[in-house]
Write an enzyme that holds these catalytic residues in place. Structure first.
Site, short mmCIF file in Angstrom:
data_model
loop_
_atom_site.label_atom_id
_atom_site.label_comp_id
_atom_site.label_asym_id
_atom_site.label_seq_id
_atom_site.Cartn_x
_atom_site.Cartn_y
_atom_site.Cartn_z
N SER A 192 1.10 -1.19 0.04
CA SER A 192 0.25 -0.10 -0.51
C SER A 192 0.35 1.10 -0.43
CB SER A 192 -0.60 0.43 1.49
OG SER A 192 -1.68 0.86 0.89
N TYR A 205 -2.30 -0.69 10.14
CA TYR A 205 -2.24 -1.09 8.90
C TYR A 205 -1.16 -0.76 8.31
CZ TYR A 205 -4.01 -1.32 4.10
OH TYR A 205 -4.41 -1.91 2.90
#
Length: 300
Positions: A192, A205
Site C-alpha cells: 500500500s 495497518y
C-alpha cells in the site's frame, strides 16, 4: 489527398471513473460489495483478456470484493482457473465473482476461511491445490484495516488481528504454497501507499504494509534462483468496502481519495492489469519490485 485517420478520443484519467464525493456511509465489518454506494468498478463490463494466463491456476485471498475481485475477474478472462478466498459472511459477494469466472469457461473454487488463524490459512492452500489440480499463481491480497485516531485507543487485540491477517497469513499461506510452486510461478503481495506515507489513523495497518514490502523483497531474492518470481502492488486510495467498514473515519469517506494529484479515488478495475502483468510471462525479468498504482501520490 486521402483523408487523415481520426484520433480516437482519449479518456481523461481525472474523470475516467467516479470523481465526485462519496455519500457518507458506514458498513459493518467486513463490508459487502453489493451494499457499497456507489458500486465499485471491478472491470466486469470492461476487462478484455488476451490469453496471457491460459492454463494457469491461481489462489487469491480477499477475492470476494475490491481489488481481489477485480484480479479474479481479470485472471479468469486471461485464461486462468481461480480459487477464491474470503470471510464466510461474504458468501453472496463471492458467489457473484464465481459466476463471472464461470462465464469465461474457467473454473472458480469457493474457499471461505479465516486466514488470521494458522490452520485455516494453511488448509486454504491445500484445498486450492486439490481443487485446481496444482498452483502457479498466489496473490496475497486480503487485508484488515480499522481506523484508530489515537495510539492510546489502539487495543492489543486490534493490533494483533491486523498483523495476523496482513502479515502472518501471508507467511503461512506462502510457506504452505511453496512445495507446489515450480519454475515460472508467481507470487504477488498487496502492499500500500501506507507503507511509504502512513496515515496517522492507520498505524497498525501501515506497519503491516511496510512489513509486506520487506517480506516481498527478501523472498524474491530467495526464490529467484528457483525460477519463482515474487513482486508486490502498492495501491493508493481505492474505493472498496474496506474503506467504509471501519477503514476510514466516517467523516472522511465523502472526500476519500480526492487529495491525489488526479483528484479522485481509484477503482479496483485500475489495479487488475498490474496483477495480470506480474503474473504473466511478460514480466519475466521483474523480481522483487513494487508497482505503484496510486493516482500520483508520492512513492519511492
Amino acid at each position: 489527398m486521402p483523408d487523415q485517420p481520426t484520433t480516437p478520443d482519449l479518456p481523461d484519467p481525472r474523470t475516467q471513473y467516479h470523481s465526485g464525493e462519496f455519500p457518507e456511509q458506514t458498513h459493518e465489518w467486513p463490508g459487502f460489495d453489493h451494499k457499497l454506494d456507489p458500486k465499485a468498478d471491478h472491470g466486469e463490463s470492461t476487462y478484455r483478456g488476451s490469453g496471457r494466463l491460459l492454463g494457469r491456476k491461481a489462489l487469491i485471498t480477499g477475492a470476494d470484493s475490491g481489488i481481489g475481485r477485480a484480479v479474479a475477474i481479470a485472471f479468469a478472462r486471461e485464461g486462468a482457473d481461480v480459487a477464491l478466498n474470503y470471510v464466510a459472511s461474504e458468501q453472496d459477494d463471492a458467489e457473484e465473482v464465481a459466476a463471472l469466472i464461470e462465464q469465461t469457461g474457467h473454473k472458480a473454487v469457493l474457499l471461505p476461511a479465516d486466514i488470521s488463524f494458522e490452520e485455516p490459512a494453511r488448509g486454504l492452500v491445500r484445498d486450492a491445490v486439490s481443487a485446481l489440480g496444482g498452483l502457479d499463481i498466489l496473490v496475497n491480497n486480503a487485508g484488515y484495516q480499522q481506523s484508530c485516531e489515537d495510539l492510546s485507543e489502539l487495543t492489543s487485540d486490534q493490533f494483533d488481528k491486523t498483523l495476523r491477517t496482513n502479515v502472518y497469513a501471508m507467511f503461512w499461506i506462502t510457506q504452505e504454497a511453496l512445495p507446489h510452486l515450480s519454475e515460472g510461478a508467481s507470487i504477488i503481495n498487496t502492499t500500500s501507499i501506507q507503507a511509504y506515507d502512513p496515515s496517522p489513523h492507520l498505524l497498525d495497518y501501515a506497519t503491516t504494509k511496510a512489513a509486506i514490502n520487506n517480506f516481498t523483497k527478501g523472498l524474491a531474492a530467495q526464490l529467484a534462483p528457483k525460477g519463482i518470481r515474487v513482486n508486490a502492488v502498492a495501491p493508493g486510495p481505492i474505493w472498496t468496502p474496506l474503506q467504509v467498514s471501519g477503514g476510514q473515519p466516517p467523516q472522511a469517506v465523502p472526500k476519500f481519495g480526492q487529495k491525489t494529484p488526479l483528484g479522485r479515488a481509484g477503482q479496483p478495475a485500475e489495479l487488475a492489469p498490474a496483477y495480470v502483468y506480474l503474473a504473466s510471462a511478460e514480466s519475466s525479468y521483474v523480481v522483487g519490485s513494487t508497482l505503484h498504482v496510486n493516482g500520483g501520490e508520492t512513492s519511492p
